[in-house]
Design a protein around this motif. Structure first.
Motif, short mmCIF file in Angstrom:
data_model
loop_
_atom_site.label_atom_id
_atom_site.label_comp_id
_atom_site.label_asym_id
_atom_site.label_seq_id
_atom_site.Cartn_x
_atom_site.Cartn_y
_atom_site.Cartn_z
N ALA A 90 0.84 -1.20 0.00
CA ALA A 90 0.00 0.00 0.00
C ALA A 90 0.87 1.25 0.00
O ALA A 90 0.59 2.23 -0.72
CB ALA A 90 -0.93 -0.02 1.21
N ALA A 91 1.96 1.21 0.80
CA ALA A 91 2.86 2.37 0.87
C ALA A 91 3.44 2.68 -0.51
O ALA A 91 3.52 3.84 -0.92
CB ALA A 91 3.99 2.10 1.86
N ARG A 92 3.82 1.64 -1.24
CA ARG A 92 4.44 1.87 -2.55
C ARG A 92 3.44 2.51 -3.52
O ARG A 92 3.77 3.42 -4.27
CB ARG A 92 4.96 0.55 -3.11
N LEU A 93 2.19 2.03 -3.48
CA LEU A 93 1.17 2.61 -4.36
C LEU A 93 0.90 4.07 -3.98
O LEU A 93 0.81 4.95 -4.84
CB LEU A 93 -0.13 1.80 -4.25
N LEU A 94 0.78 4.32 -2.68
CA LEU A 94 0.44 5.67 -2.22
C LEU A 94 1.59 6.65 -2.45
O LEU A 94 1.37 7.77 -2.92
CB LEU A 94 0.06 5.63 -0.73
N LEU A 95 2.81 6.22 -2.15
CA LEU A 95 3.94 7.13 -2.35
C LEU A 95 4.19 7.40 -3.83
O LEU A 95 4.53 8.52 -4.22
CB LEU A 95 5.21 6.57 -1.68
N SER A 96 4.02 6.37 -4.65
CA SER A 96 4.19 6.59 -6.10
C SER A 96 3.17 7.62 -6.59
O SER A 96 3.51 8.53 -7.36
CB SER A 96 3.98 5.29 -6.87
N TYR A 97 1.94 7.47 -6.12
CA TYR A 97 0.90 8.41 -6.55
C TYR A 97 1.16 9.81 -5.98
O TYR A 97 0.98 10.81 -6.68
CB TYR A 97 -0.49 7.89 -6.14
N ALA A 98 1.60 9.87 -4.74
CA ALA A 98 1.93 11.18 -4.14
C ALA A 98 2.99 11.88 -4.99
O ALA A 98 2.91 13.08 -5.25
CB ALA A 98 2.41 11.00 -2.70
N GLY A 99 3.99 11.09 -5.42
CA GLY A 99 5.03 11.66 -6.27
C GLY A 99 4.47 12.23 -7.57
O GLY A 99 4.89 13.28 -8.04
N GLU A 100 3.51 11.53 -8.13
CA GLU A 100 2.88 12.02 -9.37
C GLU A 100 2.08 13.29 -9.11
O GLU A 100 2.11 14.23 -9.91
CB GLU A 100 1.96 10.95 -9.96
N ALA B 8 -12.36 4.14 -1.15
CA ALA B 8 -12.76 3.35 -2.32
C ALA B 8 -13.91 4.01 -3.07
O ALA B 8 -14.11 3.76 -4.26
CB ALA B 8 -13.13 1.93 -1.90
N GLY B 9 -14.67 4.87 -2.38
CA GLY B 9 -15.79 5.54 -3.03
C GLY B 9 -15.53 7.00 -3.35
O GLY B 9 -16.46 7.73 -3.72
N CYS B 10 -14.28 7.45 -3.21
CA CYS B 10 -14.00 8.87 -3.41
C CYS B 10 -13.89 9.21 -4.90
O CYS B 10 -13.80 8.32 -5.75
CB CYS B 10 -12.77 9.32 -2.64
N ALA B 11 -13.85 10.49 -5.20
CA ALA B 11 -13.89 10.94 -6.61
C ALA B 11 -12.58 10.67 -7.35
O ALA B 11 -12.58 10.47 -8.56
CB ALA B 11 -14.22 12.43 -6.65
N ASP B 12 -11.47 10.67 -6.63
CA ASP B 12 -10.16 10.44 -7.26
C ASP B 12 -10.02 8.95 -7.61
O ASP B 12 -9.97 8.09 -6.72
CB ASP B 12 -9.05 10.88 -6.29
N GLU B 13 -9.93 8.66 -8.90
CA GLU B 13 -9.96 7.26 -9.32
C GLU B 13 -8.78 6.45 -8.80
O GLU B 13 -8.92 5.28 -8.43
CB GLU B 13 -9.97 7.18 -10.85
N ARG B 14 -7.60 7.06 -8.80
CA ARG B 14 -6.40 6.34 -8.33
C ARG B 14 -6.54 6.00 -6.85
O ARG B 14 -6.28 4.87 -6.43
CB ARG B 14 -5.15 7.18 -8.56
N LEU B 15 -6.94 7.00 -6.06
CA LEU B 15 -7.10 6.75 -4.63
C LEU B 15 -8.21 5.74 -4.38
O LEU B 15 -8.10 4.88 -3.49
CB LEU B 15 -7.39 8.06 -3.89
N ALA B 16 -9.25 5.81 -5.18
CA ALA B 16 -10.37 4.86 -5.02
C ALA B 16 -9.88 3.43 -5.27
O ALA B 16 -10.24 2.50 -4.54
CB ALA B 16 -11.50 5.22 -5.97
N ALA B 17 -9.03 3.27 -6.29
CA ALA B 17 -8.52 1.92 -6.60
C ALA B 17 -7.62 1.41 -5.47
O ALA B 17 -7.69 0.24 -5.08
CB ALA B 17 -7.77 1.95 -7.92
N ILE B 18 -6.77 2.30 -4.95
CA ILE B 18 -5.89 1.90 -3.85
C ILE B 18 -6.73 1.53 -2.62
O ILE B 18 -6.49 0.51 -1.97
CB ILE B 18 -4.88 3.03 -3.51
N GLY B 19 -7.74 2.35 -2.35
CA GLY B 19 -8.61 2.08 -1.20
C GLY B 19 -9.32 0.74 -1.34
O GLY B 19 -9.40 -0.04 -0.39
#
Lengths: 358, 241
Positions: B48-58, B113-124
């Motif tokens: 989860a950390a890797r997905l979240l940090l990668s997205y944060a970087g983007e 998982a239900g939020c508007a940001d698709e990437r965050l929703a997928a991670i959730g």
């Protein structure tokens, strides 16, 4: 899941274990075929149990837990399987040493998953030993009391990140060469456990090879780190195959029982031949001035490891024997109150269920 | 916190530091099965950390990838809650931390998982399934230890008392975030209360609510954790691993 997310480096063989994975698959097919054709019927009421045991082994069928077996066969298997299980558990320590410092998050995930796999191997090897009529608790106690051994290789320290790569390439590589023939061991539960272990070990070996490949093609400091690790792990890895054939105490009988299939020296030679070619692709030097191809033998001549050193390490005087055992004992002792609590809680639950049922 | 970058970074740091602490148990757990279970949970958190940090970087768009964020920031730039950086201490303290963290992460990831940001929703959506297992595992041990032996009860109550004050920081209001953590407090309380009761443990009633992690003001423990985690990566600037 997290363990396989790296790509193959250029020039890496698809199967870094030199085709041994194919042998594991062949052993698995053989096991299925043996099960399908069924064992010789018996033993007949008047048949000698020992004769029937020999008949089954000679027919390349598997001995199963409920079968009669010679006491010495049972003792040999318990000793060997337990030693193997202990090696997996103690072997978690040298590599576990680098989880907290792994140089990228991807490498951290791969290493953590690998060390976790080793715990899993330990568990199913203990389960295989338990089919021979001894409990895991007893075996763990034998380890903690120093009355059973584990592989001496884990008494060497992991001093740099490259050691994690060298353990994967050389130590796991040697382990696979040793263990692939065990996939055809006459004792069914051990053979089946080894098929699963070998498949995962082959994967680990590939990961180690890949770590070294990356380092060997990295900065000068990384290259030096990789060469230093290979320099330190080469001879201890050769020693993993045990003493030379003339001095091996268990070999002949184990061969007859089809627990063991090849001699220590044959396996060691096979390992050397496999490594030379791979070292070339890695761009790393095997630390042996006398290593050269022998056309007559169709194999590499090489310098033997220091067997006196091996005996010293086996007898408890390797660099890390004391630390490895102290660590295992401390973990066991520190967990005592937790295991007691789990048992007490389970007993209370069972008591409640009985009360409800009554 | 402000906006999706800070929020994503904070969640990623929670997961990363939790993974680092859990992985410290490898080869040390009370049972072999538990060694495997804790490594599993550590791997989930690390994933989860890797997905979240990668997205944060983007989101940041400054060219930092997961490793740049994990290895090249100092403690004052980390945004994890204090709870995850606390030392493991004994197994009861580790289980208190795991249980409380999972009881927070599960409703948070579910809402994400239900939020508007698709990437965050997928991670959730991915992480909530894992959190559900972490919560089961933590709750089972809290009950076993709380309602086990006298010694384990004493240790588990002490652990809950020790860790509880650090749970408040997890729910600090952040109305601008994709999911406001304050909104998952009720779900946390509804899970934690009954488990503690079944474990024969007393829910602490402490007014002390240490905080600061989200602003980069940490306990003394984090700098040591980072020193160890980052040492090799920083010793070879620019190297590939």
């Amino acid at each position: 899941m997290y363990g396989n997310d790296f790509s193959a480096p250029n020039g890496a063989p698809d199967d870094a274990s030199g085709g041994l994975l194919g042998e594991v698959e062949a052993a698995e097919a053989e096991l299925r075929a043996a099960a399908a054709r069924g064992r010789c019927v018996g033993p007949a009421p008047d048949e000698d149990l020992a004769a029937y045991f020999t008949e089954v082994v000679d027919a390349e069928q598997k001995i199963e837990p409920r079968d009669w077996m010679p006491d010495a066969y049972r003792r040999t298997l318990i000793r060997q399987i337990a030693q193997h299980a202990h090696s997996e558990i103690i072997g978690m320590q040298p590599e576990g040493n680098w989880i907290s410092r792994a140089p990228s998050l991807k490498r951290k995930a791969i290493l953590l998953a690998k060390v976790q796999d080793e715990a899993g191997h330990g568990l199913y090897l203990y389960a295989a030993a338990e089919t021979l009529g001894i409990s895991r608790d007893e075996l763990v106690q034998l380890l903690l009391d120093g009355r059973q051994k584990y592989s001496s290789i884990f008494n060497y320290p992991t001093l740099s990140w490259a050691d994690v790569g060298a353990i994967g390439w050389l130590v796991d590589g040697a382990a696979i060469v040793n263990q692939v023939p065990l996939c055809r061991c006459s004792y069914g539960p051990y053979a089946r456990a080894m098929i699963r272990v070998c498949k995962e070990e082959s994967f680990h070996q590939r990961q180690g090879y890949e770590i070294l490949h990356t380092l060997a093609h990295g900065t000068p400091a990384q290259q030096a780190m990789a060469q230093d690790a290979v320099d330190r792990w080469w001879y201890p890895s050769l020693a993993m195959f045990g003493p030379p054939d003339g001095d091996s105490t268990h070999s002949a009988q184990s061969m007859a029982w089809k627990i063991k299939r090849f001699s220590n020296d044959d396996l060691r030679q096979r390992f050397v031949d496999m490594c030379v070619q791979q070292a070339g692709i890695l761009g790393l030097r095997i630390p042996d001035e006398d290593l050269r191809w022998n056309d007559e033998r169709q194999a590499y001549d090489y310098t033997q490891p220091d067997y006196d050193e091996l005996m010293q390490v086996i007898s408890g005087n390797g660099p890390c024997n004391r630390e490895r055992m102290a660590h295992r004992r401390a973990a066991h002792a520190d967990g005592n109150w937790v295991r007691e609590a789990a048992a007490a809680y389970a007993a209370k639950r069972a008591g409640q269920k009985e009360t409800v049922a009554a | 916190m402000n906006g999706p970058f800070d929020f994503t970074l904070a969640l990623g740091d929670d997961a990363l530091i939790a993974a680092q602490r859990l992985a410290e148990w490898t080869t040390r757990a009370p049972e072999m099965e538990e060694d495997i279970a804790l490594a599993n949970i550590a791997l989930d958190q690390l994933g989860a950390a890797r997905l979240l940090l990668s997205y944060a970087g983007e989101l940041e768009s400054a060219g930092r990838d997961e490793d740049a964020l994990a290895y090249l920031r100092d403690d004052r730039e980390f945004r994890n809650a204090l709870l995850v950086e606390l030392p493991n201490d004994d197994f009861a303290v580790t289980m208190a931390k795991l249980f409380f963290l999972a009881a927070y992460q599960l409703p948070l990831y579910s809402a994400l998982a239900g939020c508007a940001d698709e990437r965050l929703a997928a991670i959730g959506a991915k992480a909530r399934k894992e959190s559900a297992y972490h919560l089961d595992h933590g709750a089972l041990w809290v009950k076993r230890l709380g309602d086990g032996t006298e010694e384990s009860h004493r240790r588990m109550q002490a652990a809950v008392d020790q860790v509880w004050p650090y749970t408040h920081e997890l729910f600090a209001a952040d109305p601008a975030a994709p999911v406001d953590p304050a909104t998952v407090r009720t779900a946390f309380d509804e899970v934690v209360g009954p488990v503690l009761a079944e474990a024969t443990l007393t829910q602490p009633d402490s007014a002390w609510a240490p905080a600061g992690g989200r602003a980069g003001v940490h306990t003394e423990h984090l700098a040591f954790l980072l020193a160890e985690m980052q040492v090799l990566h920083r010793a070879h600037p620019g190297a590939k691993w």
